[in-house]
Design a protein around this motif. Structure first.
Motif, mmCIF file in Angstrom:
data_model
loop_
_atom_site.group_PDB
_atom_site.id
_atom_site.type_symbol
_atom_site.label_atom_id
_atom_site.label_comp_id
_atom_site.label_asym_id
_atom_site.label_seq_id
_atom_site.Cartn_x
_atom_site.Cartn_y
_atom_site.Cartn_z
ATOM 1 N N THR A 206 55.453 30.942 49.445
ATOM 2 C CA THR A 206 54.155 31.457 48.998
ATOM 3 C C THR A 206 53.990 32.918 49.392
ATOM 4 O O THR A 206 53.619 33.765 48.565
ATOM 5 C CB THR A 206 53.009 30.635 49.609
ATOM 6 N N ALA A 207 54.258 33.228 50.657
ATOM 7 C CA ALA A 207 54.099 34.603 51.145
ATOM 8 C C ALA A 207 55.009 35.561 50.382
ATOM 9 O O ALA A 207 54.597 36.670 50.008
ATOM 10 C CB ALA A 207 54.396 34.665 52.637
ATOM 11 N N LEU A 208 56.246 35.149 50.140
ATOM 12 C CA LEU A 208 57.191 36.025 49.457
ATOM 13 C C LEU A 208 56.843 36.189 47.978
ATOM 14 O O LEU A 208 56.971 37.288 47.422
ATOM 15 C CB LEU A 208 58.607 35.467 49.611
ATOM 16 N N GLY A 209 56.412 35.107 47.334
ATOM 17 C CA GLY A 209 56.017 35.208 45.930
ATOM 18 C C GLY A 209 54.832 36.139 45.737
ATOM 19 O O GLY A 209 54.832 37.029 44.885
ATOM 20 N N TYR A 210 53.805 35.935 46.548
ATOM 21 C CA TYR A 210 52.630 36.806 46.487
ATOM 22 C C TYR A 210 52.987 38.228 46.903
ATOM 23 O O TYR A 210 52.516 39.201 46.315
ATOM 24 C CB TYR A 210 51.538 36.272 47.421
ATOM 25 N N GLY A 211 53.797 38.348 47.962
ATOM 26 C CA GLY A 211 54.161 39.674 48.453
ATOM 27 C C GLY A 211 54.864 40.495 47.402
ATOM 28 O O GLY A 211 54.588 41.694 47.250
ATOM 29 N N GLY A 212 55.767 39.879 46.666
ATOM 30 C CA GLY A 212 56.467 40.603 45.615
ATOM 31 C C GLY A 212 55.550 41.027 44.487
ATOM 32 O O GLY A 212 55.626 42.155 43.994
ATOM 33 N N MET A 213 54.667 40.108 44.086
ATOM 34 C CA MET A 213 53.767 40.433 42.981
ATOM 35 C C MET A 213 52.761 41.517 43.367
ATOM 36 O O MET A 213 52.608 42.518 42.672
ATOM 37 C CB MET A 213 53.014 39.189 42.519
ATOM 38 N N PHE A 214 52.070 41.323 44.502
ATOM 39 C CA PHE A 214 51.022 42.267 44.869
ATOM 40 C C PHE A 214 51.572 43.555 45.464
ATOM 41 O O PHE A 214 50.896 44.581 45.462
ATOM 42 C CB PHE A 214 50.028 41.605 45.820
ATOM 43 N N GLY A 215 52.809 43.502 45.963
ATOM 44 C CA GLY A 215 53.441 44.740 46.383
ATOM 45 C C GLY A 215 53.619 45.679 45.213
ATOM 46 O O GLY A 215 53.453 46.909 45.337
ATOM 47 N N ALA A 216 53.947 45.125 44.060
ATOM 48 C CA ALA A 216 54.053 45.930 42.841
ATOM 49 C C ALA A 216 52.674 46.238 42.264
ATOM 50 O O ALA A 216 52.395 47.364 41.833
ATOM 51 C CB ALA A 216 54.897 45.186 41.808
ATOM 52 N N PHE A 217 51.793 45.227 42.270
ATOM 53 C CA PHE A 217 50.458 45.393 41.690
ATOM 54 C C PHE A 217 49.669 46.501 42.390
ATOM 55 O O PHE A 217 48.906 47.230 41.751
ATOM 56 C CB PHE A 217 49.691 44.075 41.782
ATOM 57 N N SER A 218 49.845 46.650 43.694
ATOM 58 C CA SER A 218 49.080 47.634 44.453
ATOM 59 C C SER A 218 49.265 49.058 43.930
ATOM 60 O O SER A 218 48.395 49.908 44.106
ATOM 61 C CB SER A 218 49.484 47.581 45.934
ATOM 62 N N TYR A 219 50.394 49.306 43.278
ATOM 63 C CA TYR A 219 50.703 50.667 42.825
ATOM 64 C C TYR A 219 50.800 50.777 41.307
ATOM 65 O O TYR A 219 51.314 51.774 40.786
ATOM 66 C CB TYR A 219 52.014 51.137 43.485
ATOM 67 N N LEU A 220 50.299 49.751 40.611
ATOM 68 C CA LEU A 220 50.405 49.763 39.152
ATOM 69 C C LEU A 220 49.652 50.925 38.519
ATOM 70 O O LEU A 220 50.078 51.463 37.491
ATOM 71 C CB LEU A 220 49.893 48.439 38.572
#
Length: 409
Positions: A206-220
């Motif tokens: 869960t942490a890794l799935g969210y981390g990957g998505m929102f890590g990219a989303f934060s800088y979209l």
């Protein structure tokens, strides 16, 4: 179920709406942009800690009154924000509101599961989370629109009103039997559920799935404007496209998880990793960016219903595990955003967080693969939960962690 979704909608608005109000709030309270930004970060950190702390503090209590109390806390926090005379009180309001976030979704997901037949467990969770996904679509534009017309305080008054309606709706519409019992005999019983390898593997995924998505989303926003060449005014509707993807993914993920949970999770994580990779390659293309940001939302949120039901089944149905899943996602968000910022600071460009996100999700996909292999579960829709726990949506944990069936009147 609609009452729980309404509560999720209000809580989601509180989380997302501040992004569109930061300039107004900063000017009104006479703080810097960086200080105003802590109104977002402080909320997220409080969710990560509060999800476990509040759920642990209410262990064994009847869950319907706990849900009502959590929404009351949410109302109080937003009321403080609406009335805040200075930055300190504003931050306090954000922290108070955030304390209810993780526990509401953790405990609420268990209550939602009891309201439906076992074969619709993940869809019930998806319905509750529908409020959160809709809030993601509407949160920023809603806050910006109301704030621009009537001031930022009016936005928090509106959210306070939504919270009050949700409180009444949950008190009146959620059946007493669905939330009559606590998630376990005591805190010690709930903590014992974390001995399960499957619990930790699922939380990590869960942490890794969210981390990957929102890590990219934060800088979209930077990816759209600096790489694809969109104007700053385009960012709002592009983020709404992403939010629409979240809604679609939530629905599809709930349905898929009820058929074959583990397969749905693996396909969703693989789709998310692929989307992030292709997005990085085609970030300079405007048409591709629109399609890919939608798919980012779809695959990113398709994991949510299945992850919640998987971790609670692995833990024997205790609410502390469901709340820990919310904490894990917020920890992942923070780590992912940090990693994305590192590669930008290193001069790798504004598309680099997409590749970093793909790598993080790839690790999460590997962890989920290990979880399925270790648990000996080929498909999550078989009706048998991980670690031998029955996959009965209407289950309730006893003092020994065993799930027994809880029926309505």
């Amino acid at each position: 179920m609609p009452a729980l979704a309404l509560g999720g909608f209000g809580i989601g608005l509180t989380e997302f709406v501040i992004a569109g109000l930061l300039p107004q709030v900063g000017r009104s309270l006479h703080v810097s942009t960086a200080a105003a930004g802590w109104l977002i970060s402080g909320y997220a950190l409080t969710v990560a800690v509060g999800a476990i702390a509040v759920t642990a503090a209410t262990a064994g209590l009847p869950q319907k009154p706990v849900l009502v109390g959590l929404v009351a806390l949410f109302v109080a926090g937003n009321l403080l924000s609406a009335l805040a005379p200075d930055y300190g009180v504003m931050m306090l309001g954000r922290v108070v509101a955030a304390l209810c976030h993780g526990s509401f979704f953790g405990i609420g997901s268990l209550v939602a599961r009891r309201l439906v037949p076992p074969e619709r467990a993940s869809r019930a969770v998806a319905t509750m989370f529908a409020g959160l996904t809709v809030a993601n679509v509407l949160g920023v534009p809603f806050g910006a629109l109301v704030g621009e017309r009537w001031g930022w305080r009016a936005t928090f008054w509106a959210i306070t009103a939504i919270g009050a309606v949700a409180l009444v709706a949950i008190a009146v519409l959620v059946p007493a039997w669905a939330g009559a019992k606590g998630g376990g005999a005591d805190l010690r019983t709930q903590l014992r559920s974390f001995r399960s390898t499957q619990v930790w593997l699922t939380l990590t995924a869960t942490a890794l799935g969210y981390g990957g998505m929102f890590g990219a989303f934060s800088y979209l926003a930077y990816t759209f404007t600096r790489v694809a060449g969109f104007s700053t005014t385009d960012v709002a509707w592009l983020l709404m496209v992403y939010g629409t993807g979240l809604v679609v993914g939530n629905i599809a993920g709930g349905r898929g998880a009820d058929r074959d949970r583990d397969l749905t999770l693996i396909v969703s994580l693989a789709g998310l990793m692929t989307t992030l990779t292709v997005f990085g390659l085609l970030a300079s293309s405007r048409p591709a960016s629109v399609i890919l940001v939608f798919l980012l939302g779809v695959f990113g949120f398709a994991t949510v219903p299945g992850m919640i039901t998987r971790v609670t089944d692995a833990a024997g149905g205790v609410p502390l595990a469901a709340s820990a899943n919310v904490s894990a996602s917020n920890v992942g968000n923070a780590v992912g955003a940090w990693a994305g910022g590192l590669v930008i600071s290193a001069g790798w460009g504004y598309a680099a967080p997409l590749y970093v996100g793909a790598g993080i999700v790839g690790v999460g996909l590997g962890v989920m693969g290990v979880a399925v292999w270790v648990g000996g579960v080929v498909g999550g829709g078989s009706g048998v939960g991980v670690d031998g726990a029955s996959d009965r949506a209407s289950g309730e944990a006893t003092g020994d962690g065993e799930i027994v069936e809880t029926k309505g009147p």
